[in-house]
Enzyme design. Structure first.
Site, PDB file in Angstrom:
ATOM      1  N   HIS B 267      33.931  22.610 -50.931  1.00 60.61           N
ATOM      2  CA  HIS B 267      33.260  23.792 -51.503  1.00 60.61           C
ATOM      3  C   HIS B 267      31.731  23.634 -51.431  1.00 60.61           C
ATOM      4  CE1 HIS B 267      32.997  27.160 -54.528  1.00 60.61           C
ATOM      5  NE2 HIS B 267      31.860  26.551 -54.797  1.00 60.61           N
ATOM      6  N   GLU B 268      31.249  22.502 -51.935  1.00 62.70           N
ATOM      7  CA  GLU B 268      29.788  22.307 -51.951  1.00 62.70           C
ATOM      8  C   GLU B 268      29.232  22.166 -50.539  1.00 62.70           C
ATOM      9  OE1 GLU B 268      28.353  22.996 -54.616  1.00 62.70           O
ATOM     10  OE2 GLU B 268      30.100  22.860 -55.939  1.00 62.70           O
ATOM     11  N   GLU B 298      28.659  32.209 -52.301  1.00 60.21           N
ATOM     12  CA  GLU B 298      29.988  31.802 -52.737  1.00 60.21           C
ATOM     13  C   GLU B 298      31.040  32.107 -51.666  1.00 60.21           C
ATOM     14  OE1 GLU B 298      30.115  30.141 -55.492  1.00 60.21           O
ATOM     15  OE2 GLU B 298      32.246  30.061 -56.032  1.00 60.21           O
TER      16      GLU B 298
END
Lengths: 504, 504
Positions: B267-268, B298
């Site tokens: 995700h990061e 996002e």
């Protein structure tokens, strides 16, 4: 505006500038420890922008006006008062910052950035000729700086004053000369001694994780507070005082040598104890919240590293612990042999690897050459010859090539002429303070043997750390020891310690 | 002053402000990773000083004058030009920053600092009544903020616009409502399915050092460049884009669960790829060097985490590697069972632990309540009742106490009303982009199965990342996918994926 209002306004501005400078310190710490390599270019932009902002804030003419208002008032009637000390140093720094023409600052910065790369290449090639034109430029620029600052006596004083406020080359040269003569004689005796420490004891595999644990144990025993600090790995061992409540140290580990990280950590923790005890929160940005000088700072690191960390009493307590942690490496080793091994003296080319005795000779040599460069008695072209002939005389060995001689240090390429003496001033102050401490804490040796390092730490905190720069270094020395700076305590200490180890 | 000169001057000022803000980012990273706990108080002072300096520079009336000069010129004739985009966003931000009365900003900051502590205490006691007066204050302050900003439609728009420039509550509510209805139906089918993944596969001991190695392998395969970044441990997993060439990520390891750090790192790294591909150096501080919105940001992290990292194709390549690294934990486990285990859906109280399907329901619930708080249709006192009845309806389970319900998130105490929707916008944009990508890279699945993540990364870089904020999110979506934002791609993706896993 009342003088008190002017002072309060200055204190507020000083706090703002110091807070801004403290963000530079975070960036510096990050750069030395964890910053990704690809971030270097932008980091330089961040740093130079912050430096510019601090400079602009400090050289605001309003600062000069505010200082003048306080100077003309009763607030500074007692020259030893806190306000008088803070105004004295604000004036000193304001004058220095505003006296340099902008064009000179820019040329100095531009030249040293380029000179650094040229020096690195010259050192790699071990060819002084490549660096010579850059040293010439830097000497010229340093002379121009000295002229812009103004000075009494030699131009070197104007530069020395940047690192050791109020010190004079004429005074320290007298002390240094005595130190050099005594140390050359001491070194000759050591070189001729048949009793040589067995250094193989500390030059064998030492597990890095265990070195880290042991280093942190010792730092904690000294009173280094890990809730307000950290110990990280960096190429350059250093202490970074970020701000109130945040004083970090770094070290580097050699998996085949115990000394580097261990004494490096003790050294940096010594600096850090000073930084942690300063009244930073109360006097942020003011002299009374800052260290007295680089020399006084170095006296703290050197005292802990050498007079404590390399003492027999220290190891009476810590050697049994070291033996349990480094079981294999220290198996069968006796305390006395370990003590001698960590105090081994051996002339070598490289200053940063030097032992306690020869270290100061390295500094004397650099100081003498720098001083002559600044008076013009010595030309940059003559540096290698002069370096090598003095080295032979002081150390008894001949320099093999420039990378092991006059090209070894980064300082000149960075324009830091006047910085080197502070290292030896640190050793001198350390010895003079330590002699006084032994009078005032007569059972210090017994305390160290029991692992009590905090009694010493409290003495240093009260007598030295908490004073900040209320008094300049020479005055502080006089107040703490009752004497002006002298070569005698250091020489007495060296003769006693190394006479015992080397048997003369 | 010519319009071009005015623009150049603005660009220079934007660069300075961004450089200053980037030093805040270093301090923030340090605070989240390595800062000693005792440094917290001073760190707050540093941060607030830097924030004040950025604010002062940005609200300088000169900035407004410069913007006006460019706005009145031919430089912005083409509204899609780079200069026009940069001026559009400078105007937008300048107006917002200058419209808030100083007194309101100060009260807002003071209140949220206190509210944060009150919220933490209320959550600990699981007692909404304790937090209620603070939520009332915050709702009132947010209404005042919205009034100061000005808005069309509902006051919520003025707040939403801080995180998702140009978005409107009326538009997204239509999409969200469709999403919610479809997901509630999908979740009901999943809950009724007899085919349950065996989650014990990922909930057993996983060596933390090996988790770190595997996470870095995956991030590197995605194209995350470790010469310009780092992966560190922090309580809050996050991406910090410090500046050009420096984009760091953090994660946290659970020694008994593989998912947390692994999908957290993916995700990061998804956020970081966006940050690393922005033209930061060229347009530092300007819209074209910045991300389009939080929702678009996002969309990148969510696409990598869920549509790639939780896909069968991804694990065709990575599962054999995972089995070699986590030999004991994955012994005898089949790819298909592993794939199902990392895609397990189970309604739960806590948003940050939610699976891919229920996550959006958590957001819908918060969005609906926030919106009603801002119109005044809902009183803070009615939040627990409203929360719990909706939760039962959407998730099929009853909230047991407030700490597991309306007190779980930090956002409201921090005054971040309007932030939540960006999480679901991210999922919606991700699905819509991903559907387009599957058309444009028809062999994407085969590529993922061979471990080729870089083809996808290049597509994202060209179509989305390099655009920066040249177009706002809605417009960017239209340009990239040819359609306005729709619920359909996300629902299609969810139905296909979870229908296959749960057998309906």
């Amino acid at each position: 505006m009342t003088p008190q209002n002017a002072y309060d306004e200055l204190a507020l501005r000083a706090r703002e500038m110091a807070t801004l400078a403290s963000t530079q310190a975070v960036l510096e710490w990050d750069q030395q420890t964890y910053m990704p390599p690809g971030a270097a270019a932008f980091r330089a932009q961040q740093m130079s922008m912050l430096a510019g902002m601090v400079h602009d804030k400090f050289t605001d003419p309003k600062v000069g006006e505010l200082i003048a208002i306080v100077e003309g008032s009763d607030l500074v009637k007692d020259p030893d008062s806190i306000i008088a000390a803070n105004i004295r140093e604000l004036r000193h720094n304001y004058d220095k910052e505003t006296k340099l023409p902008k064009e000179l600052v820019e040329e100095f910065n531009k030249t040293t950035v380029l000179a650094h790369n040229e020096w690195a290449a010259a050192r790699k090639a071990s060819d002084f000729k490549k660096f010579q034109p850059w040293l010439e430029k830097i000497v010229t620029l340093c002379r121009r700086k000295a002229d812009a600052y103004g000075y009494t006596g030699e131009p070197y004083n104007a530069l020395l004053d940047n690192y050791e406020p109020g010190a004079s080359v004429e005074e320290i040269a007298v002390v240094f000369e005595k130190v050099r003569i005594e140390l050359v004689s001491l070194l000759s005796k050591i070189n001729n001694s048949k009793k040589k420490p067995d250094v193989s004891i500390v030059e064998r595999p030492y597990d890095v994780e265990r070195q880290k644990v042991f280093g942190e144990m010792v730092a904690a025993a000294m009173g280094y507070d890990f809730t307000h600090g950290r110990l990280d790995i960096a190429v350059h061992p250093m202490t970074i005082g970020i701000g109130p409540g945040d004083t970090r140290i770094t070290t580097r580990y050699n998996p085949r040598r115990l000394n580097d990280a261990l004494f490096g950590t003790i050294h940096e923790a010594g600096h850090a104890l000073y930084d942690m005890a300063l009244e930073r929160e109360k006097y942020l940005g003011l002299a009374t919240g800052d260290a007295a000088s680089l020399g006084i700072h170095e006296s703290q690191s050197r005292m802990w590293e050498n007079m404590v960390g390399r003492s027999k009493a220290f190891w009476v307590y810590f050697f049994p612990q070291a033996k349990r942690i480094f079981r294999d490496s220290l198996d069968g080793v006796e305390l006395d042999d370990f003590y001698k091994a960590v105090n081994n003296v051996a002339p070598s080319y490289i200053r940063v690897e030097a032992d306690e005795v020869t270290y100061n000779l390295h500094i004397m040599l650099r100081f003498e050459l720098e001083r002559a460069l600044m008076t013009g008695q010595l030309k940059p072209a003559d540096i290698p010859g002069e370096w090598n002939s003095r080295f032979k005389k002081y150390f008894g060995i001949a320099v093999d090539h420039d990378a092991n001689g006059c090209l070894q240090d980064v300082h000149w390429s960075a324009g830091l002429i006047g910085y080197f003496p502070t290292y030896s001033l640190g050793n001198l102050y350390a010895a003079q303070f330590f002699a006084k401490i032994k009078q005032e804490i007569p059972d210090l040796t017994a305390r160290l043997e029991k692992g009590d390092l905090l009694t010493l730490r409290e003495w240093l905190r009260e007598k030295i750390h908490k004073q900040g720069l209320r008094y300049r270094a020479g005055r502080l020395c006089q107040k703490v020891t009752g004497q002006p700076l002298s070569h005698q305590p250091l020489i007495d200490y060296m003769k006693a310690k190394f006479g015992e180890i080397y048997g003369f």
